[in-house]
Design a protein around this motif. Structure first.
Motif, PDB file in Angstrom:
ATOM      1  N   GLN A 187       5.487   9.392   1.109  1.00 29.39           N
ATOM      2  CA  GLN A 187       6.579   8.462   1.392  1.00 29.39           C
ATOM      3  C   GLN A 187       6.229   7.440   2.477  1.00 29.39           C
ATOM      4  N   PRO A 188       5.627   7.821   3.616  1.00 32.60           N
ATOM      5  CA  PRO A 188       5.268   6.813   4.635  1.00 32.60           C
ATOM      6  C   PRO A 188       4.307   5.765   4.090  1.00 32.60           C
ATOM      7  N   ALA A 189       3.364   6.150   3.201  1.00 29.55           N
ATOM      8  CA  ALA A 189       2.418   5.192   2.640  1.00 29.55           C
ATOM      9  C   ALA A 189       3.123   4.163   1.771  1.00 29.55           C
ATOM     10  N   LYS A 190       4.121   4.599   1.005  1.00 24.00           N
ATOM     11  CA  LYS A 190       4.870   3.660   0.154  1.00 24.00           C
ATOM     12  C   LYS A 190       5.649   2.652   0.996  1.00 24.00           C
ATOM     13  N   ALA A 191       6.224   3.113   2.091  1.00 25.11           N
ATOM     14  CA  ALA A 191       6.979   2.208   2.960  1.00 25.11           C
ATOM     15  C   ALA A 191       6.064   1.161   3.580  1.00 25.11           C
ATOM     16  N   LEU A 192       4.862   1.567   4.014  1.00 28.13           N
ATOM     17  CA  LEU A 192       3.907   0.610   4.593  1.00 28.13           C
ATOM     18  C   LEU A 192       3.465  -0.431   3.563  1.00 28.13           C
ATOM     19  N   SER A 193       3.255   0.017   2.315  1.00 30.24           N
ATOM     20  CA  SER A 193       2.833  -0.914   1.263  1.00 30.24           C
ATOM     21  C   SER A 193       3.919  -1.948   0.973  1.00 30.24           C
ATOM     22  N   THR A 194       5.171  -1.506   0.947  1.00 29.56           N
ATOM     23  CA  THR A 194       6.279  -2.439   0.691  1.00 29.56           C
ATOM     24  C   THR A 194       6.376  -3.486   1.791  1.00 29.56           C
TER      25      THR A 194
END
Length: 442
Positions: A187-194
């Motif tokens: 989940q943290p990786a997806k937020a950074l990508s967005t």
């Protein structure tokens, strides 16, 4: 064996060789200080040109792209760190799982061979068997079986300790696996990508709106290049000064090490001589031990057990003969005498403990009879045979004593010939051969 001592090395003071001067750190530091002063004069001019370039190309604190690009850099670093950290955790999880499987398999292999799972259970069984021995109600065959079982149980203690330690390691691995699984989350990786995509879109939009033609940048770039070359030249000078200093210092240290090597060679020569003297001392000790008559312990043990069993005999002639026998002096040896205090009735021959057609002997007497390979009497009828066997065994030892002693001396000389000095500087003795023996049967 005569040994010629090695010739000692010449003293270090007599091997001076070429003198190597230690480089001056003060001279080096002074030169570096001058170079650093030149660099301090160039840096402000170079920074001023860089600031001018930034202003000409539109780079300023008010430019919104500066903050956005800084944030993009932070996001890229975080994404790279997260990816790296996640892979590390996955590798750790795989390694822990493999280690756990192996430890479980090893524990099962150990437990399958153990009659008991804990030290307390092993100790309880040993105490139980020892109480059965102390009761004095067992037959000789049962006593032998119990003695063998006690010996096996004592050896099993180490395996039980290993199994318990393995279980502790397994529990620790399971806890580590559970904790590691909870830390792996996408989940943290997806937020950074967005967030990264959103900022990049803003930068692209701002860049499209910037179409000014930058002026005067070529002259500024040329000036920046010229100043940078001057600064690089000073950096190269600084590197050369350091390299020359440390190369000279390495030469000096090498010279010092060579002096130390010569000192160590002198020390090793002296140590070699001392070790050779030690080897000769070991050889002397081997010869002295070989001089001790063979079968001294066995003969004394035969006499000791014979005298103890004689109190149960009804053969008056045997008793009378034993009373007039003059004891033979034997060299001091580590001979275990019969323990007449444990499981043995107190008093003289009148207090013999004979129950029906059998009588009980102390454990120490049983062990010594077994060591001598003499049949243990189980009844008064067997006693005289055992006494005769002890006499025959003792006489056999005495008859072969001179020959066996000579053989021991021969083997001692063989061991002395194999004495060596190990790499660690210790005298290493060849594996000792089994002392000369003679088979004496009752």
């Amino acid at each position: 064996m005569s040994v010629t001592a090695p010739t000692p090395a010449a003293p270090v003071s007599a091997q001076k060789g070429n003198y190597v001067k230690k480089p001056s750190q003060e001279e080096k530091d002074q030169t570096l200080k001058e170079i650093e002063a030149n660099m301090e004069k160039i840096r402000p001019r170079l920074n001023a040109v860089r600031e001018a370039i930034a202003s000409v190309t539109g780079k300023s604190e008010s430019d919104p792209r500066t903050a956005l690009r800084k944030r993009l850099g932070e996001l890229r670093d975080q994404q790279a760190e997260n990816k790296k950290g996640k892979q590390v955790k996955i590798d750790q999880l795989t390694a822990l799982n493999n280690s756990l499987k192996k430890k479980i398999a090893d524990l099962k292999a150990i437990q399958d061979k153990l009659p008991f799972k804990t030290q307390d259970a092993v100790e309880a069984q040993i105490n139980k068997l020892e109480k059965q021995l102390e009761s004095g109600s067992l037959k000789l065959v049962e006593e032998k079986r119990i003695l063998t079982e006690i010996s096996s149980l004592k050896k099993a203690k180490k395996s039980v300790d290993a199994a318990q330690a393995q279980q502790v390691a397994i529990d620790a691995d399971k806890a580590a696996i559970a904790a590691l699984k909870e830390t792996i989350d996408d989940q943290p990786a997806k937020a950074l990508s967005t967030e990264y995509n959103q900022i990049q879109a803003q930068l692209d939009e701002i860049t499209k709106s910037k179409d000014e033609i930058w002026k005067k940048r070529n002259d500024l770039f040329d000036e920046r290049t010229r100043l940078q070359k001057e600064l690089d030249t000073e950096y190269q000078r600084k590197k050369t000064v350091n390299d020359d200093y440390f190369n000279a210092l390495r030469e000096y240290n090498k010279h010092q090490q060579e002096l130390q090597v010569r000192k160590r060679e002198e020390y090793q020569a002296k140590k070699q001589q001392e070790l050779e003297e030690k080897r000769l001392a070991v050889a002397k000790e081997e010869r002295e031990l070989a001089e001790i008559p063979a079968f001294t312990n066995e003969i004394v043990t035969c006499d000791s057990v014979y005298k103890y069993l004689l109190q149960f005999s009804t053969d008056e002639k045997r008793i009378a003969d034993a009373a007039v026998v003059v004891p033979v002096d034997a060299p001091a040896a580590n001979v275990r005498q019969v323990d007449t205090t444990a499981n043995v009735p107190s008093g003289g021959p009148k207090e013999k403990k004979v129950e029906g057609n059998s009588f009980k002997l102390p454990l120490a007497v049983l062990e010594q009879l077994l060591e001598l390979k003499v049949v243990v009497p189980t009844s008064p009828a067997d006693l005289e045979k055992t006494l005769d066997a002890l006499v025959e065994k003792r006489d056999n030892f005495k008859a072969n004593q001179e020959k066996a002693t000579a053989e021991n001396k021969r083997k001692a000389e063989e061991r002395i010939a194999k004495l060596t000095i190990s790499e660690s500087g210790e005298v290493t003795e060849a594996a000792p051969e089994k002392p000369a023996e003679v088979e004496a049967t009752a």
